[in-house]
Design a protein around this motif. Structure first.
Motif, PDB file in Angstrom:
ATOM      1  N   THR A  31       0.863  -1.191   0.000  1.00  0.00           N
ATOM      2  CA  THR A  31       0.000   0.000   0.000  1.00  0.00           C
ATOM      3  C   THR A  31       0.894   1.234   0.000  1.00  0.00           C
ATOM      4  N   ARG A  39      -8.182   7.662  -0.422  1.00  0.00           N
ATOM      5  CA  ARG A  39      -9.361   6.773  -0.389  1.00  0.00           C
ATOM      6  C   ARG A  39     -10.108   6.788   0.938  1.00  0.00           C
ATOM      7  N   CYS A 116     -20.113  -0.506  14.506  1.00  0.00           N
ATOM      8  CA  CYS A 116     -19.780   0.933  14.449  1.00  0.00           C
ATOM      9  C   CYS A 116     -20.930   1.828  14.906  1.00  0.00           C
ATOM     10  N   ARG A 155      -4.435  -5.763   3.312  1.00  0.00           N
ATOM     11  CA  ARG A 155      -4.347  -4.313   3.084  1.00  0.00           C
ATOM     12  C   ARG A 155      -5.716  -3.628   3.008  1.00  0.00           C
ATOM     13  N   GLN A 219     -14.137  -8.049   5.638  1.00  0.00           N
ATOM     14  CA  GLN A 219     -14.941  -6.949   5.096  1.00  0.00           C
ATOM     15  C   GLN A 219     -14.854  -6.884   3.579  1.00  0.00           C
ATOM     16  N   GLY A 221     -15.108  -4.365   1.288  1.00  0.00           N
ATOM     17  CA  GLY A 221     -15.056  -2.905   1.400  1.00  0.00           C
ATOM     18  C   GLY A 221     -16.033  -2.161   0.511  1.00  0.00           C
ATOM     19  N   GLN A 222     -16.017  -2.511  -0.793  1.00  0.00           N
ATOM     20  CA  GLN A 222     -16.865  -1.769  -1.753  1.00  0.00           C
ATOM     21  C   GLN A 222     -18.348  -1.911  -1.427  1.00  0.00           C
ATOM     22  N   HIS A 256     -19.699   8.898  12.455  1.00  0.00           N
ATOM     23  CA  HIS A 256     -18.786   7.766  12.616  1.00  0.00           C
ATOM     24  C   HIS A 256     -17.648   7.957  11.610  1.00  0.00           C
ATOM     25  N   ASN A 259     -14.714   6.421   6.833  1.00  0.00           N
ATOM     26  CA  ASN A 259     -14.088   6.804   5.569  1.00  0.00           C
ATOM     27  C   ASN A 259     -14.516   8.255   5.309  1.00  0.00           C
ATOM     28  N   ARG A 261     -14.832   9.857   2.700  1.00  0.00           N
ATOM     29  CA  ARG A 261     -15.765  10.021   1.571  1.00  0.00           C
ATOM     30  C   ARG A 261     -17.209   9.768   2.008  1.00  0.00           C
ATOM     31  N   ASN A 286     -10.527   4.293  12.026  1.00  0.00           N
ATOM     32  CA  ASN A 286     -11.854   3.830  12.434  1.00  0.00           C
ATOM     33  C   ASN A 286     -11.722   3.023  13.735  1.00  0.00           C
TER      34      ASN A 286
HETATM   35  O1  UT7 Z   1     -16.909   1.224   9.837  1.00  0.00           O
HETATM   36  C1  UT7 Z   1     -17.763   0.202   9.508  1.00  0.00           C
HETATM   37  C2  UT7 Z   1     -18.107   0.097   8.105  1.00  0.00           C
HETATM   38  N1  UT7 Z   1     -16.965   0.118   7.227  1.00  0.00           N
HETATM   39  C3  UT7 Z   1     -16.900   1.034   6.267  1.00  0.00           C
HETATM   40  O2  UT7 Z   1     -17.702   1.930   6.208  1.00  0.00           O
HETATM   41  C4  UT7 Z   1     -15.795   0.881   5.242  1.00  0.00           C
HETATM   42  C5  UT7 Z   1     -16.370   1.065   3.858  1.00  0.00           C
HETATM   43  N2  UT7 Z   1     -15.434   0.803   2.790  1.00  0.00           N
HETATM   44  C6  UT7 Z   1     -14.368   1.613   2.519  1.00  0.00           C
HETATM   45  O3  UT7 Z   1     -14.100   2.548   3.240  1.00  0.00           O
HETATM   46  C7  UT7 Z   1     -13.595   1.362   1.241  1.00  0.00           C
HETATM   47  O4  UT7 Z   1     -14.276   0.425   0.453  1.00  0.00           O
HETATM   48  C8  UT7 Z   1     -12.130   0.868   1.461  1.00  0.00           C
HETATM   49  C9  UT7 Z   1     -11.296   1.984   2.074  1.00  0.00           C
HETATM   50  C10 UT7 Z   1     -12.102  -0.365   2.328  1.00  0.00           C
HETATM   51  C11 UT7 Z   1     -11.502   0.514   0.106  1.00  0.00           C
HETATM   52  O5  UT7 Z   1     -11.576   1.622  -0.755  1.00  0.00           O
HETATM   53  P1  UT7 Z   1     -12.206   1.489  -2.222  1.00  0.00           P
HETATM   54  O6  UT7 Z   1     -12.106   2.805  -2.849  1.00  0.00           O
HETATM   55  O7  UT7 Z   1     -13.562   0.876  -2.104  1.00  0.00           O
HETATM   56  O8  UT7 Z   1     -11.186   0.509  -2.907  1.00  0.00           O
HETATM   57  P2  UT7 Z   1     -11.510  -0.841  -3.714  1.00  0.00           P
HETATM   58  O9  UT7 Z   1     -11.746  -1.950  -2.760  1.00  0.00           O
HETATM   59  O10 UT7 Z   1     -12.526  -0.562  -4.783  1.00  0.00           O
HETATM   60  O11 UT7 Z   1     -10.136  -1.086  -4.419  1.00  0.00           O
HETATM   61  C12 UT7 Z   1      -9.643  -0.223  -5.494  1.00  0.00           C
HETATM   62  C13 UT7 Z   1      -8.272  -0.691  -5.883  1.00  0.00           C
HETATM   63  C14 UT7 Z   1      -8.176  -2.207  -6.148  1.00  0.00           C
HETATM   64  O12 UT7 Z   1      -7.215  -2.397  -7.164  1.00  0.00           O
HETATM   65  P3  UT7 Z   1      -7.674  -2.668  -8.681  1.00  0.00           P
HETATM   66  O13 UT7 Z   1      -8.523  -3.898  -8.636  1.00  0.00           O
HETATM   67  O14 UT7 Z   1      -8.452  -1.451  -9.085  1.00  0.00           O
HETATM   68  O15 UT7 Z   1      -6.373  -2.834  -9.401  1.00  0.00           O
HETATM   69  C15 UT7 Z   1      -7.640  -2.740  -4.842  1.00  0.00           C
HETATM   70  O16 UT7 Z   1      -6.961  -3.959  -5.001  1.00  0.00           O
HETATM   71  O17 UT7 Z   1      -7.336  -0.422  -4.832  1.00  0.00           O
HETATM   72  C16 UT7 Z   1      -6.691  -1.642  -4.427  1.00  0.00           C
HETATM   73  N3  UT7 Z   1      -6.439  -1.561  -3.011  1.00  0.00           N
HETATM   74  C17 UT7 Z   1      -5.379  -0.973  -2.457  1.00  0.00           C
HETATM   75  N4  UT7 Z   1      -4.326  -0.345  -3.017  1.00  0.00           N
HETATM   76  C18 UT7 Z   1      -3.422   0.174  -2.188  1.00  0.00           C
HETATM   77  C19 UT7 Z   1      -7.244  -2.024  -1.988  1.00  0.00           C
HETATM   78  N5  UT7 Z   1      -6.687  -1.733  -0.804  1.00  0.00           N
HETATM   79  C20 UT7 Z   1      -5.530  -1.094  -1.075  1.00  0.00           C
HETATM   80  C21 UT7 Z   1      -4.538  -0.529  -0.254  1.00  0.00           C
HETATM   81  N6  UT7 Z   1      -3.495   0.098  -0.853  1.00  0.00           N
HETATM   82  N7  UT7 Z   1      -4.575  -0.577   1.085  1.00  0.00           N
END
Ligand code: UT7
Length: 332
Positions: A31, A39, A116, A155, A219, A221-222, A256, A259, A261, A286
């Motif tokens: 990462t 993000r 949460c 990650r 989790q 995430g998306q 809370h 994130n 965003r 978080n």
């Molecule tokens: O608190 C309780 C509830 N929880 C939440 O509200 C969390 C909600 N979810 C999130 O905040 C976000 O979904 C995350 C922060 C977990 C992830 O962010 P995202 O913008 O949804 O990323 P993504 O999962 O869509 O991944 C986008 C890209 C992927 O790569 P490709 O497939 O586009 O090549 C992931 O593999 O980013 C990659 N990726 C990372 N890259 C660098 C995922 N995690 C990481 C990382 N560092 N840590």
């Protein structure tokens, strides 16, 4: 006779000293600082280090602080509700451990698990004990040692979570202050997207579950993001509408911190600017049940009697909700 409401009359907080920065995470998983910051809005999170230390140890610090500020002893607490997904032990309740450690000899206590949204569920529950006249002094703790269930090789999750605790004291008031309205929601079908696979009665911990890393947070995430962004914004707008509040009436949104965003989307939906949003995700990440009371703890000095606050959360379960709170005191 005027209606009895539950008002927050003191706040305490605790965050561990050790800072796990994005730079350090770069050495642990694939990462980078830029990705995490853009993000999520997180720069660092706190981690509770030390053999034998758990959620109750953070809670003891926070509760002792709020008692000191209010000038009361632990003996005066009637009820302590500990909101957590990382209890010290599977049983007994961490609330029992906290009341023992602080010497709250006259209190009963229980744990409440709503991930949460735990703190909001806790304040809602506490307010009913106060409004009914059953209790005069109720402490609600929001505490999580997320580092105890996070996989530092994943990650997707290890960049988000941190450890921390906030706590509030609720007392009755006949003034038009305190908890004015609450909306709590849940949808258990969301559990597939965010849960811990093993360690419960369905799949007790075993060598196999440990090897499969099923004792860690799972989790998607998306998927969680999609539900969180819509539901947290919707419930915040709903509580404003049904209390005839406009954005001008709101002093602070206390969201809370999952994130940045999600928080930005909620604030936009409510029509409130950045200056009215409590945001400390960059420092703590978080902390699950800890995020909202930690915000109140940090912003306490800026709050004035009569300020309108909207507390909002979304989390595992799924659970979500919003509280309309009129702040009850000027901080010294
Ligand atoms: O608190 C309780 C509830 N929880 C939440 O509200 C969390 C909600 N979810 C999130 O905040 C976000 O979904 C995350 C922060 C977990 C992830 O962010 P995202 O913008 O949804 O990323 P993504 O999962 O869509 O991944 C986008 C890209 C992927 O790569 P490709 O497939 O586009 O090549 C992931 O593999 O980013 C990659 N990726 C990372 N890259 C660098 C995922 N995690 C990481 C990382 N560092 N840590």
């Amino acid at each position: 006779m005027s209606k009895i409401r539950a008002a927050i009359t003191s706040v305490g907080g605790y965050v561990p000293e050790y800072r796990l920065t994005n730079k350090v995470l770069e050495t642990m998983v694939d990462t980078n600082d830029e990705w995490i910051l853009s993000r999520t809005g997180i720069k660092e999170r706190r981690i509770l280090k030390g053999e034998g230390l758990g959620t109750s140890d953070m809670a003891v610090e926070a509760v002792n602080e709020l008692l000191k500020k209010r000038g009361i002893s632990a003996h005066e607490i009637d009820l302590l509700i500990c909101c957590t997904v990382t209890p010290d032990l599977v049983f007994p309740a961490t609330a029992n451990i906290i009341t023992d450690k602080i010497g709250a000899k006259n209190a009963f206590g229980f744990d409440l698990m709503a991930a949460c949204s735990g703190f909001l569920y806790g304040v809602t529950t506490a307010s009913k004990y106060i409004e009914s006249g059953a209790c005069k002094k109720v402490v609600v703790v929001g505490a999580d040692k997320m580092s105890s269930i996070v996989d530092y090789e994943d990650r997707q999750t290890c960049i988000i979570f941190g450890d921390g605790c906030g706590a509030v004291l609720l007392e009755p008031t006949e003034e038009d202050l305190g908890v004015m309205d609450t909306i709590m929601k849940s949808d258990g079908s969301g559990r597939v997207h965010l849960h811990q696979k093993a360690g419960g009665s369905v799949k007790p911990a075993s060598h196999a579950t440990i090897d499969a890393k099923e004792h860690f947070v799972y989790q998607e995430g998306q998927a969680v993001f999609k539900f969180a962004v819509t539901n947290m914004a919707d419930v915040s707008a709903e509580i404003m509408e049904r209390n005839n509040l406009t954005s001008d009436d709101i002093r602070f949104l206390v969201p809370h911190q999952a994130n940045k965003r999600i928080i930005d989307a909620t604030a936009r939906r409510m029509g409130v600017g950045e200056d009215k949003v409590m945001l400390n995700i960059e420092k703590y990440g978080n902390t699950t049940s800890g995020t909202i009371p930690l915000c109140l703890w940090e912003w306490e000095k800026q709050l004035k009697k009569g300020d309108n606050l909207i507390l909002s959360a979304f989390g595992g379960g799924f659970t979500w909700g919003s509280i309309y709170l009129k702040w009850a005191y000027d901080s010294k």
